[in-house]
Design an enzyme around this catalytic site. Sequence first.
Site, PDB file in Angstrom:
ATOM      1  N   GLY A   1       4.646 -10.305   4.111  1.00 20.65           N
ATOM      2  CA  GLY A   1       5.408 -10.169   5.358  1.00 20.65           C
ATOM      3  C   GLY A   1       4.743 -10.897   6.517  1.00 20.65           C
ATOM      4  O   GLY A   1       3.513 -10.874   6.656  1.00 20.65           O
TER       5      GLY A   1
ATOM      6  N   GLY B   1      10.773  -2.889   5.825  1.00 20.28           N
ATOM      7  CA  GLY B   1      10.006  -4.146   5.727  1.00 20.28           C
ATOM      8  C   GLY B   1       9.643  -4.421   4.276  1.00 20.28           C
ATOM      9  O   GLY B   1       9.867  -5.519   3.748  1.00 20.28           O
ATOM     10  N   HIS B   2       9.081  -3.396   3.612  1.00 18.32           N
ATOM     11  CA  HIS B   2       8.761  -3.540   2.185  1.00 18.32           C
ATOM     12  C   HIS B   2      10.030  -3.855   1.378  1.00 18.32           C
ATOM     13  O   HIS B   2      10.021  -4.697   0.483  1.00 18.32           O
ATOM     14  CB  HIS B   2       8.162  -2.244   1.628  1.00 18.32           C
ATOM     15  CG  HIS B   2       6.868  -1.833   2.264  1.00 18.32           C
ATOM     16  ND1 HIS B   2       6.747  -0.698   3.028  1.00 18.32           N
ATOM     17  CD2 HIS B   2       5.637  -2.394   2.229  1.00 18.32           C
ATOM     18  CE1 HIS B   2       5.488  -0.572   3.439  1.00 18.32           C
ATOM     19  NE2 HIS B   2       4.794  -1.595   2.971  1.00 18.32           N
TER      20      HIS B   2
ATOM     21  N   GLN C   1     -10.388  -2.598   2.147  1.00 19.77           N
ATOM     22  CA  GLN C   1      -9.938  -3.227   3.384  1.00 19.77           C
ATOM     23  C   GLN C   1      -9.883  -2.261   4.568  1.00 19.77           C
ATOM     24  O   GLN C   1      -9.401  -2.613   5.635  1.00 19.77           O
ATOM     25  CB  GLN C   1      -8.595  -3.932   3.182  1.00 19.77           C
ATOM     26  CG  GLN C   1      -7.417  -3.022   2.903  1.00 19.77           C
ATOM     27  CD  GLN C   1      -6.202  -3.820   2.437  1.00 19.77           C
ATOM     28  OE1 GLN C   1      -6.165  -4.337   1.333  1.00 19.77           O
ATOM     29  NE2 GLN C   1      -5.207  -3.933   3.307  1.00 19.77           N
TER      30      GLN C   1
ATOM     31  N   MET D   1       0.840  -1.196   0.000  1.00 16.65           N
ATOM     32  CA  MET D   1       0.000   0.000   0.000  1.00 16.65           C
ATOM     33  C   MET D   1       0.881   1.254   0.000  1.00 16.65           C
ATOM     34  O   MET D   1       0.421   2.341   0.340  1.00 16.65           O
ATOM     35  CB  MET D   1      -0.940  -0.007   1.209  1.00 16.65           C
ATOM     36  CG  MET D   1      -1.914  -1.192   1.158  1.00 16.65           C
ATOM     37  SD  MET D   1      -3.429  -0.948   2.082  1.00 16.65           S
ATOM     38  CE  MET D   1      -2.811  -0.742   3.722  1.00 16.65           C
ATOM     39  N   GLY D   2       2.148   1.079  -0.368  1.00 25.02           N
ATOM     40  CA  GLY D   2       3.043   2.230  -0.488  1.00 25.02           C
ATOM     41  C   GLY D   2       3.558   2.734   0.847  1.00 25.02           C
ATOM     42  O   GLY D   2       3.452   2.062   1.864  1.00 25.02           O
TER      43      GLY D   2
ATOM     44  N   LYS E   1       4.828  -9.836   9.366  1.00 27.17           N
ATOM     45  CA  LYS E   1       4.236  -8.759  10.176  1.00 27.17           C
ATOM     46  C   LYS E   1       2.708  -8.854  10.167  1.00 27.17           C
ATOM     47  O   LYS E   1       2.053  -8.632  11.163  1.00 27.17           O
ATOM     48  CB  LYS E   1       4.702  -7.414   9.600  1.00 27.17           C
ATOM     49  CG  LYS E   1       3.859  -6.211   9.908  1.00 27.17           C
ATOM     50  CD  LYS E   1       4.129  -5.705  11.280  1.00 27.17           C
ATOM     51  CE  LYS E   1       3.363  -4.477  11.682  1.00 27.17           C
ATOM     52  NZ  LYS E   1       2.334  -3.980  10.830  1.00 27.17           N
TER      53      LYS E   1
END
Length: 313
Positions: A150, A36-37, A61, A30-31, A152
Site C-alpha cells: 500500500g 485498505g487491506h 519491526q 499484519m492482520g 499508505k
Amino acid sequence: MKLVRTKRALRDQLLPARAAGRSVGLVPTMGYLHDGHLSLLRAARDRCELVVMTSFVNPAQFRSDEDLASYPRDEERDAGLAATAGVDLLYAPPTSEVYADGHATSVIVDGITEVLCGDPGRRGTEHFRGVTTVVAKLFNTVQPDVAFFGQKDAQQAIVIERMVRDLDFPVEIVVMPTIREQDGLAMSSRNSHLSPDERRRATALNQALEAVRERAEGGGSDLRAALAAGRSVLSRAGIEPEYLEARDATDLSPIESFNGRAVLVAVAAPVGPTRLIDNLVIVPRPLAPASGASWQPSQRAAAQPAARAKERR
Ligand code: AMP
C-alpha cells in the site's frame, strides 16, 4: 480458503499451482483487516490465479514490546474477510515458525531507511531491517509472481522495491493507492486505538498534507511555506508531528523546492498514545504555462512507482 501455519504446509499447498504454471499473488499483512487491506486482496484476485495472504505481526519491526503486545488482533474476523475477498491460502504462522532459534540473518537496505520513519530518533533503521527481513523471507517461502503493497506505507514500498531490485528477487511489486475514511483519515489497524476525540483530531494529518498540496498546486514553489501551512493545521488540532517532510518521491533525497519532480510529502505524528503516518505525492509544475493552468491531474499518475495509482480522495 485454506489456513496454514507452517512453511511446510504452505509449500505443499502451493506445489500443484506451481506445477500447473498458475500465477501466484502475495499480500503480506499484519492482520486486523480493513478496506485498505481488502483493496490489495482484490487487486491480487484480479491479477493472479492463486492469492496468498500472510498475517503475521512481525516482532522484528516493533520498537517496544508494549507496542507489539497492544497491536490489534482478530484472526477469526480476518479469516472471514480474507475468504470473502477471494484469498486461496492464508498463512498465519506463529513467531517460532518465522524466526527459528538462533536466527541471525538480516536484510539491510542502506540510505533510504535512515530518513523519515527510519531516523534514529524515531523508529530507527531497525524497523526497516525487520520489514525487509520478513518480506524477503515471505518472498522465499511463497515465491510469488506479484506482491501487493500500500502507498499508505510509502517509505516501506520504496524500500521493498529497492530490495527487490538490488537482490534480484523475481517478483513484481504493485503499489496500491491509500484507502481513506470518508473524512480523509487513512485507514490503519491502529485507528482502532483512537478515542472519539483523538479520532476527530486525527483527520488533521490528511488535512495538513492537503494544505501542503494546495500550496504546491497553487503554483507556489516555496517548500518551507507550504510545510509551515501543513504544520499549523496539525498544531490547531493539538498535534506535534514527529515529522512533516517533503522528499524526492523516488529516492527520498532531500529537496529544497517543488522542482517539477514527484515529491513525497509524509507525516508521522502521535495522536494521544497512537502513532499514525500518512503521505501523498505531488508533482507541481515548475513554471506557470501560457494557459495559466498550474496543475495537470494526469501528472500525478505519472509519479514514481510507489505512487503510480491515483489516490482516492
Ligand atoms: P499492515 O497490516 O498495516 O502491515 O499493512 C499491510 C499492507 O496493507 C501494507 O502493504 C500496507 O501499506 C497496506 N495498507 C495499510 N493501510 C492501507 C490503506 N489505508 N490503504 C491501502 N493500503 C494499506
